[in-house]
Design an enzyme around this catalytic site. Structure first.
Site, PDB file in Angstrom:
ATOM      1  N   ASN A   9       2.989   2.053  -2.055  1.00 55.60           N
ATOM      2  CA  ASN A   9       3.917   3.055  -1.524  1.00 55.60           C
ATOM      3  C   ASN A   9       5.269   2.832  -2.207  1.00 55.60           C
ATOM      4  OD1 ASN A   9       5.575   4.713  -0.046  1.00 55.60           O
ATOM      5  ND2 ASN A   9       5.440   3.517   1.856  1.00 55.60           N
ATOM      6  N   LYS A  11       7.835   4.628  -2.112  1.00 57.41           N
ATOM      7  CA  LYS A  11       8.987   5.165  -1.357  1.00 57.41           C
ATOM      8  C   LYS A  11       9.880   5.981  -2.306  1.00 57.41           C
ATOM      9  CE  LYS A  11       8.318   1.411   1.826  1.00 57.41           C
ATOM     10  NZ  LYS A  11       8.839   0.453   2.800  1.00 57.41           N
ATOM     11  N   HIS A  95       4.327   6.912   8.610  1.00 56.81           N
ATOM     12  CA  HIS A  95       4.984   5.671   8.176  1.00 56.81           C
ATOM     13  C   HIS A  95       6.179   5.399   9.091  1.00 56.81           C
ATOM     14  CE1 HIS A  95       7.307   2.819   5.836  1.00 56.81           C
ATOM     15  NE2 HIS A  95       6.172   2.504   5.247  1.00 56.81           N
ATOM     16  N   GLU A  97       9.090   4.472   8.553  1.00 51.82           N
ATOM     17  CA  GLU A  97      10.375   5.065   8.109  1.00 51.82           C
ATOM     18  C   GLU A  97      10.436   6.545   8.481  1.00 51.82           C
ATOM     19  OE1 GLU A  97      10.126   3.637   4.073  1.00 51.82           O
ATOM     20  OE2 GLU A  97      10.354   1.602   4.857  1.00 51.82           O
ATOM     21  N   GLU A 167       1.162  -1.719  10.417  1.00 54.73           N
ATOM     22  CA  GLU A 167       2.414  -2.173   9.819  1.00 54.73           C
ATOM     23  C   GLU A 167       3.437  -2.455  10.914  1.00 54.73           C
ATOM     24  OE1 GLU A 167       2.811  -0.760   5.484  1.00 54.73           O
ATOM     25  OE2 GLU A 167       3.579   0.831   6.750  1.00 54.73           O
ATOM     26  N   GLY A 173       9.664  -4.459   4.594  1.00 56.98           N
ATOM     27  CA  GLY A 173      10.847  -4.587   3.749  1.00 56.98           C
ATOM     28  C   GLY A 173      11.756  -5.753   4.121  1.00 56.98           C
ATOM     29  N   SER A 212       5.727  -6.608   3.959  1.00 50.92           N
ATOM     30  CA  SER A 212       6.074  -7.791   3.158  1.00 50.92           C
ATOM     31  C   SER A 212       4.865  -8.487   2.536  1.00 50.92           C
ATOM     32  CB  SER A 212       6.908  -8.775   3.992  1.00 50.92           C
ATOM     33  OG  SER A 212       8.126  -8.153   4.382  1.00 50.92           O
TER      34      SER A 212
HETATM   35  P1  PGA Z   1       7.040  -3.614   2.207  1.00 49.68           P
HETATM   36  O1  PGA Z   1       6.732  -2.135   2.753  1.00 49.68           O
HETATM   37  O2  PGA Z   1       5.808  -4.069   1.476  1.00 49.68           O
HETATM   38  O3  PGA Z   1       8.217  -3.444   1.290  1.00 49.68           O
HETATM   39  O4  PGA Z   1       7.326  -4.457   3.382  1.00 49.68           O
HETATM   40  C1  PGA Z   1       5.480  -1.831   3.300  1.00 49.68           C
HETATM   41  C2  PGA Z   1       5.431  -0.373   3.689  1.00 49.68           C
HETATM   42  O5  PGA Z   1       6.476   0.200   4.036  1.00 49.68           O
HETATM   43  O6  PGA Z   1       4.367   0.256   3.643  1.00 49.68           O
END
Ligand code: PGA
Length: 249
Positions: A9, A11, A95, A97, A167, A173, A212
């Site tokens: 992903n 983003k 997601h 976000e 998640e 992140g 992460s």
């Molecule tokens: P990350 O994001 O690996 O940067 O923690 C995971 C995600 O948002 O799917």
């Protein structure tokens, strides 16, 4: 036997030329028969290029988001139908976000899941609790609510048509992943819930862990009995790192 699925992903990262350089490198690394299913999620602007570059390769691609309505007065939105028209195979739905920064409700996420399935796309339905919810002992209640809302009225003929990404919001992140035992405990409960909802078909539904994931910890998650892959953000921005994670599966 569920084939692990590892997804990148990106983003809101990468111009079209940056995305092109990445994908050329990834195609080179992956070869013809990778042991896992690989999916990349570029920004909308890079999707047509990705579709051309990846056609005939084992790497699939999809969209990070789309609007469930077929068409209409939704300035700035891209519909599931428009994404499907480009040949996408996957759609990330819900997601964290999108839920937390853009206020997407459980019901709206559900509408996307249904629209994706209706257009022959495989939804990657993201679920996960915040840190406060976990501390309050409500992690499963939150995840169950998200599953129930997003999958209400969904009929699945084949479990491969749905992917769930667990998640935990606090792990995304932050560089602080969930403990593998907590990820497994949640994935096991999700699996049991899916079995209740879909019966035998649920055996084919893949459950990813996300939050992460890095080359150094991927194996710990991918070896868990109820985890069938990873949804990777930050560490997926480099093709070599992403491939290192995929190989850990
Ligand atoms: P990350 O994001 O690996 O940067 O923690 C995971 C995600 O948002 O799917």
């Amino acid at each position: 036997m569920r084939v692990p699925i590892v997804a990148a992903n990106w983003k809101m990262h990468k111009t079209v030329s940056e995305a092109e350089a990445y994908l050329k490198r990834l195609v080179e690394l992956v070869g013809e028969k990778p042991p896992v299913e690989l999916v990349v999620f570029p920004s909308f602007t890079a999707i047509p290029m990705a579709g051309r570059l990846l056609s005939g390769t084992p790497i699939a691609w999809g969209a990070q988001n789309a609007h469930p309505e077929h068409q209409g007065a939704f300035t700035g939105e891209v519909s599931v139908a428009q994404v499907a028209d480009l040949g996408a195979r996957f759609l990330i739905c819900g997601h964290s976000e999108r839920r937390h920064l853009f206020g997407e409700s459980d019901a709206f996420v559900g509408a996307k899941v249904r629209a994706a399935l209706g257009h022959g796309l495989v939804p990657i339905l993201c679920v996960g609790e915040t840190l406060d919810e976990r501390r309050a002992g409500r992690a499963w209640a939150v995840v169950e609510r998200q599953l129930a809302a997003a999958l209400a009225g969904v009929a699945l003929a084949d479990g491969r048509n749905l992917v769930i990404a667990y998640e935990p919001v606090w792990a995304i992140g932050t560089g602080v992943p969930a403990r593998p035992e907590d990820a497994q405990a949640m994935a096991g409960r999700i699996r049991a819930w899916l079995q209740q909802a879909f019966g035998k078909v649920a055996e084919g539904i893949r459950i990813q862990y996300g939050g992460s994931v890095k080359p150094g910890n991927a194996r710990e998650f991918l070896a868990l009995p109820d985890i069938d892959g990873a949804l990777v953000g930050g560490a997926s921005l480099d093709p070599d790192e992403f491939w290192a994670i995929a190989r850990a599966a």
